[in-house]
Scaffold this motif. Sequence first.
Motif, PDB file in Angstrom:
ATOM      1  N   HIS A 165       0.809  -1.218   0.000  1.00 13.59           N
ATOM      2  CA  HIS A 165       0.000   0.000   0.000  1.00 13.59           C
ATOM      3  C   HIS A 165       0.844   1.271   0.000  1.00 13.59           C
ATOM      4  O   HIS A 165       1.787   1.410   0.770  1.00 13.59           O
ATOM      5  CB  HIS A 165      -0.912  -0.006   1.224  1.00 13.59           C
ATOM      6  CG  HIS A 165      -1.721   1.233   1.375  1.00 13.59           C
ATOM      7  ND1 HIS A 165      -1.292   2.321   2.113  1.00 13.59           N
ATOM      8  CD2 HIS A 165      -2.928   1.587   0.859  1.00 13.59           C
ATOM      9  CE1 HIS A 165      -2.211   3.269   2.064  1.00 13.59           C
ATOM     10  NE2 HIS A 165      -3.207   2.859   1.322  1.00 13.59           N
ATOM     11  N   LEU A 166       0.507   2.197  -0.891  1.00  9.39           N
ATOM     12  CA  LEU A 166       1.128   3.514  -0.924  1.00  9.39           C
ATOM     13  C   LEU A 166       0.128   4.618  -0.593  1.00  9.39           C
ATOM     14  O   LEU A 166       0.440   5.568   0.109  1.00  9.39           O
ATOM     15  CB  LEU A 166       1.723   3.802  -2.316  1.00  9.39           C
ATOM     16  CG  LEU A 166       3.099   3.277  -2.653  1.00  9.39           C
ATOM     17  CD1 LEU A 166       3.450   3.669  -4.088  1.00  9.39           C
ATOM     18  CD2 LEU A 166       4.156   3.807  -1.690  1.00  9.39           C
ATOM     19  N   ASP A 167      -1.096   4.464  -1.111  1.00  7.33           N
ATOM     20  CA  ASP A 167      -2.041   5.576  -1.057  1.00  7.33           C
ATOM     21  C   ASP A 167      -3.445   5.032  -1.310  1.00  7.33           C
ATOM     22  O   ASP A 167      -3.610   4.055  -2.063  1.00  7.33           O
ATOM     23  CB  ASP A 167      -1.663   6.588  -2.147  1.00  7.33           C
ATOM     24  CG  ASP A 167      -2.510   7.848  -2.102  1.00  7.33           C
ATOM     25  OD1 ASP A 167      -2.797   8.308  -0.992  1.00  7.33           O
ATOM     26  OD2 ASP A 167      -2.869   8.359  -3.177  1.00  7.33           O
ATOM     27  N   SER A 168      -4.456   5.625  -0.690  1.00 10.41           N
ATOM     28  CA  SER A 168      -5.825   5.188  -0.961  1.00 10.41           C
ATOM     29  C   SER A 168      -6.813   6.304  -0.660  1.00 10.41           C
ATOM     30  O   SER A 168      -6.542   7.205   0.137  1.00 10.41           O
ATOM     31  CB  SER A 168      -6.180   3.945  -0.140  1.00 10.41           C
ATOM     32  OG  SER A 168      -6.134   4.222   1.243  1.00 10.41           O
ATOM     33  N   MET A 169      -7.979   6.239  -1.329  1.00 11.57           N
ATOM     34  CA  MET A 169      -9.069   7.201  -1.130  1.00 11.57           C
ATOM     35  C   MET A 169     -10.392   6.436  -1.145  1.00 11.57           C
ATOM     36  O   MET A 169     -11.077   6.374  -2.163  1.00 11.57           O
ATOM     37  CB  MET A 169      -9.072   8.281  -2.220  1.00 11.57           C
ATOM     38  CG  MET A 169      -7.936   9.272  -2.140  1.00 11.57           C
ATOM     39  SD  MET A 169      -8.146  10.650  -3.320  1.00 11.57           S
ATOM     40  CE  MET A 169      -9.551  11.506  -2.605  1.00 11.57           C
ATOM     41  N   PRO A 170     -10.788   5.840  -0.031  1.00 10.63           N
ATOM     42  CA  PRO A 170     -12.050   5.095   0.012  1.00 10.63           C
ATOM     43  C   PRO A 170     -13.258   6.021  -0.047  1.00 10.63           C
ATOM     44  O   PRO A 170     -13.154   7.228   0.210  1.00 10.63           O
ATOM     45  CB  PRO A 170     -11.975   4.368   1.357  1.00 10.63           C
ATOM     46  CG  PRO A 170     -11.072   5.212   2.192  1.00 10.63           C
ATOM     47  CD  PRO A 170     -10.063   5.805   1.250  1.00 10.63           C
ATOM     48  N   LEU A 171     -14.396   5.456  -0.390  1.00  9.91           N
ATOM     49  CA  LEU A 171     -15.658   6.188  -0.313  1.00  9.91           C
ATOM     50  C   LEU A 171     -16.031   6.370   1.155  1.00  9.91           C
ATOM     51  O   LEU A 171     -15.989   5.413   1.930  1.00  9.91           O
ATOM     52  CB  LEU A 171     -16.771   5.415  -1.031  1.00  9.91           C
ATOM     53  CG  LEU A 171     -16.801   5.454  -2.557  1.00  9.91           C
ATOM     54  CD1 LEU A 171     -17.817   4.447  -3.072  1.00  9.91           C
ATOM     55  CD2 LEU A 171     -17.137   6.843  -3.066  1.00  9.91           C
ATOM     56  N   GLU A 172     -16.421   7.574   1.521  1.00 11.46           N
ATOM     57  CA  GLU A 172     -16.790   7.842   2.907  1.00 11.46           C
ATOM     58  C   GLU A 172     -17.986   8.785   2.951  1.00 11.46           C
ATOM     59  O   GLU A 172     -18.364   9.385   1.945  1.00 11.46           O
ATOM     60  CB  GLU A 172     -15.596   8.450   3.666  1.00 11.46           C
ATOM     61  CG  GLU A 172     -14.412   7.493   3.789  1.00 11.46           C
ATOM     62  CD  GLU A 172     -13.215   8.127   4.483  1.00 11.46           C
ATOM     63  OE1 GLU A 172     -13.078   9.369   4.411  1.00 11.46           O
ATOM     64  OE2 GLU A 172     -12.429   7.385   5.097  1.00 11.46           O
ATOM     65  N   GLY A 173     -18.585   8.927   4.115  1.00  7.26           N
ATOM     66  CA  GLY A 173     -19.672   9.882   4.316  1.00  7.26           C
ATOM     67  C   GLY A 173     -20.860   9.657   3.405  1.00  7.26           C
ATOM     68  O   GLY A 173     -21.278   8.530   3.156  1.00  7.26           O
TER      69      GLY A 173
END
Length: 218
Positions: A42-50
């Motif tokens: 893993h380097l970077d992530s942007m999960p769905l939130e809110g």
Amino acid sequence: IRCVVATGRMLREMDRLPMGDVTFDAYITMNGQRTLDENRQHLDSMPLEGKAKEYALELFRNREIPVILVEEDRLYLNFENQRVIDVQTSISSKVPPVGTYDGAPLYQACVYVTREEESILDPIRDFCQVTRWHPDGVDLIAKGGGKRSAILRLLDKMGILPEETIAFGDGENDMGMLELAGIGVAMGNAEEQVRKIADYVTSDIDEDGLEKALKHFQ
């Protein structure tokens, strides 16, 4: 020369493709929502939130249109119909199993809607990004996400400028990436709007378009 793949697929899906022993210096997966290094760490992530995550789950549970939820190592459908079968066949991917959400982080939702049906997603556009990858399919990803932003973050880590890069793509979800790169190449099978913004158009992917473009710019 660093070689990076930027794909809408998760890593497990990509590994099913007939790519032989091709390896990469980094893996930008799920349309930029998860980036891995050359060792697939893993380097970077942007999960769905809110609200974006809430809306994706609402679409999934309502079962009015087919939706795939994508987790780190798992993807699953709410229900299967002929559209899903046709789209997955066209992109050389299996139809995922039908499943239920169990609380794991979500990285994207694949929603099977045509351009005419896409207005159903208007209520969520303030909270997430909608990116089309097929005439019958879009992805819902985190606001500010996508291949372009993931590439920018990766290039910063690598100490490489955008103008020092070349990128290849064929779908609408590739347009930001092609505009960012020093040279943006549209494949011969690319959609018309992708071809228009590219610096160069090569042959169809099935006609060695990638190799031909690399030789052209070597």
